[in-house]
Design a protein around this motif. Structure first.
Motif, PDB file in Angstrom:
ATOM      1  N   LYS A  65       0.656  -1.136  -0.028  1.00  0.00           N
ATOM      2  CA  LYS A  65      -0.045  -0.045  -0.058  1.00  0.00           C
ATOM      3  C   LYS A  65       0.924   1.257  -0.039  1.00  0.00           C
ATOM      4  O   LYS A  65       1.842   1.296   0.697  1.00  0.00           O
ATOM      5  N   GLY A  66       0.498   2.173  -0.842  1.00  0.00           N
ATOM      6  CA  GLY A  66       1.322   3.569  -0.955  1.00  0.00           C
ATOM      7  C   GLY A  66       2.583   3.239  -2.098  1.00  0.00           C
ATOM      8  O   GLY A  66       3.112   4.545  -2.189  1.00  0.00           O
ATOM      9  N   ARG A  67       2.794   2.014  -2.376  1.00  0.00           N
ATOM     10  CA  ARG A  67       4.190   1.935  -3.452  1.00  0.00           C
ATOM     11  C   ARG A  67       3.591   1.446  -4.779  1.00  0.00           C
ATOM     12  O   ARG A  67       4.118   1.796  -5.790  1.00  0.00           O
ATOM     13  N   PHE A  68       2.557   0.440  -4.504  1.00  0.00           N
ATOM     14  CA  PHE A  68       2.171  -0.050  -5.980  1.00  0.00           C
ATOM     15  C   PHE A  68       0.604   0.405  -6.259  1.00  0.00           C
ATOM     16  O   PHE A  68      -0.062   0.724  -5.369  1.00  0.00           O
ATOM     17  N   THR A  69       0.296   0.618  -7.492  1.00  0.00           N
ATOM     18  CA  THR A  69      -0.867   0.826  -8.195  1.00  0.00           C
ATOM     19  C   THR A  69      -1.138  -0.087  -9.079  1.00  0.00           C
ATOM     20  O   THR A  69      -0.573  -0.341 -10.314  1.00  0.00           O
ATOM     21  N   ILE A  70      -2.634  -0.676  -8.957  1.00  0.00           N
ATOM     22  CA  ILE A  70      -2.992  -1.396  -9.965  1.00  0.00           C
ATOM     23  C   ILE A  70      -4.170  -0.355 -10.841  1.00  0.00           C
ATOM     24  O   ILE A  70      -4.601   0.369 -10.592  1.00  0.00           O
ATOM     25  N   SER A  71      -4.179  -0.823 -12.103  1.00  0.00           N
ATOM     26  CA  SER A  71      -5.038  -0.007 -13.043  1.00  0.00           C
ATOM     27  C   SER A  71      -5.221  -1.024 -14.208  1.00  0.00           C
ATOM     28  O   SER A  71      -4.762  -2.002 -14.558  1.00  0.00           O
ATOM     29  N   ARG A  72      -6.147  -0.505 -14.907  1.00  0.00           N
ATOM     30  CA  ARG A  72      -6.669  -1.325 -16.076  1.00  0.00           C
ATOM     31  C   ARG A  72      -6.999  -0.316 -17.266  1.00  0.00           C
ATOM     32  O   ARG A  72      -7.399   0.690 -17.016  1.00  0.00           O
ATOM     33  N   ASP A  73      -6.790  -1.082 -18.257  1.00  0.00           N
ATOM     34  CA  ASP A  73      -7.354  -0.387 -19.613  1.00  0.00           C
ATOM     35  C   ASP A  73      -7.984  -1.216 -20.421  1.00  0.00           C
ATOM     36  O   ASP A  73      -7.507  -2.173 -21.105  1.00  0.00           O
ATOM     37  N   ASN A  74      -9.489  -1.297 -20.307  1.00  0.00           N
ATOM     38  CA  ASN A  74     -10.310  -2.235 -20.833  1.00  0.00           C
ATOM     39  C   ASN A  74     -10.328  -2.280 -22.259  1.00  0.00           C
ATOM     40  O   ASN A  74     -10.560  -3.253 -22.812  1.00  0.00           O
ATOM     41  N   ALA A  75     -10.060  -0.993 -22.731  1.00  0.00           N
ATOM     42  CA  ALA A  75      -9.965  -0.797 -24.345  1.00  0.00           C
ATOM     43  C   ALA A  75      -8.789  -1.803 -24.831  1.00  0.00           C
ATOM     44  O   ALA A  75      -9.047  -2.194 -25.929  1.00  0.00           O
ATOM     45  N   ASN A  77      -7.633  -4.399 -23.196  1.00  0.00           N
ATOM     46  CA  ASN A  77      -7.659  -5.639 -22.487  1.00  0.00           C
ATOM     47  C   ASN A  77      -6.517  -5.902 -21.634  1.00  0.00           C
ATOM     48  O   ASN A  77      -5.932  -7.107 -21.906  1.00  0.00           O
ATOM     49  N   THR A  78      -6.175  -5.001 -20.971  1.00  0.00           N
ATOM     50  CA  THR A  78      -4.797  -5.123 -20.335  1.00  0.00           C
ATOM     51  C   THR A  78      -4.766  -4.522 -18.836  1.00  0.00           C
ATOM     52  O   THR A  78      -5.562  -3.428 -18.746  1.00  0.00           O
ATOM     53  N   VAL A  79      -4.156  -5.259 -17.889  1.00  0.00           N
ATOM     54  CA  VAL A  79      -4.077  -4.819 -16.598  1.00  0.00           C
ATOM     55  C   VAL A  79      -2.558  -4.454 -16.304  1.00  0.00           C
ATOM     56  O   VAL A  79      -1.822  -5.045 -16.443  1.00  0.00           O
ATOM     57  N   TYR A  80      -2.490  -3.158 -15.298  1.00  0.00           N
ATOM     58  CA  TYR A  80      -1.119  -3.082 -14.968  1.00  0.00           C
ATOM     59  C   TYR A  80      -0.637  -2.867 -13.447  1.00  0.00           C
ATOM     60  O   TYR A  80      -1.728  -2.750 -12.764  1.00  0.00           O
ATOM     61  N   LEU A  81       0.315  -3.103 -13.307  1.00  0.00           N
ATOM     62  CA  LEU A  81       0.779  -2.935 -11.785  1.00  0.00           C
ATOM     63  C   LEU A  81       2.179  -1.972 -11.745  1.00  0.00           C
ATOM     64  O   LEU A  81       3.136  -2.718 -12.266  1.00  0.00           O
ATOM     65  N   GLN A  82       1.845  -0.975 -11.211  1.00  0.00           N
ATOM     66  CA  GLN A  82       3.134   0.054 -11.379  1.00  0.00           C
ATOM     67  C   GLN A  82       3.789  -0.134  -9.910  1.00  0.00           C
ATOM     68  O   GLN A  82       3.014   0.137  -8.878  1.00  0.00           O
ATOM     69  N   MET A  83       4.832  -0.445  -9.733  1.00  0.00           N
ATOM     70  CA  MET A  83       5.595  -0.738  -8.635  1.00  0.00           C
ATOM     71  C   MET A  83       6.739   0.216  -8.345  1.00  0.00           C
ATOM     72  O   MET A  83       7.578   0.291  -8.939  1.00  0.00           O
TER      73      MET A  83
END
Length: 115
Positions: A65-75, A77-83
């Motif tokens: 928490k506070g270091r990683f960010t999950i996001s998604r781009d449904n267009a 069809n991809t999910v990301y994890l910024q670490m």
């Protein structure tokens, strides 16, 4: 064929950043809750981040928490994890998981945090 493919892992120094991607094929990602997990040898796979279908709700393990960010781009069809601010204890194999009408896992990508 339903498939999830992770990418973006590698070797990074402590304090550095990586962005993992999880690309889906064979199904529509927007219909699925998505999570990132990680696993180290000898330990159970642990969930570290989850994002709802619309992206409106995010949940994180206390360890990231506070270091990683999950996001998604449904267009895409991809999910990301910024670490960010990576630590040696973040070293693990990282997996994405799709949960919905079916459950599907990717094959994993290795992240190593070391100087």
């Amino acid at each position: 064929q339903v498939q999830l493919v992770e990418s973006g892992g590698g070797l990074v120094q402590p304090g550095g950043s990586l962005r993992l991607s999880c690309a889906a094929s064979g199904f529509t990602l927007s219909n699925y809750v998505m999570s990132w997990y990680r696993q180290v040898p000898g330990k159970e796979r642990e969930v570290i981040a989850t994002i709802t279908r619309s992206g409106g709700s995010l949940n994180y393990a206390d360890s990231v928490k506070g270091r990683f960010t999950i996001s998604r781009d449904n267009a895409k069809n991809t999910v990301y994890l910024q670490m960010n601010s990576l630590k040696p204890e973040d070293t693990a194999v990282y997996y994405c998981k799709a949960m919905g009408r079916i459950t599907s896992w990717g094959q994993g990508t290795q992240v190593t945090v070391s100087s």
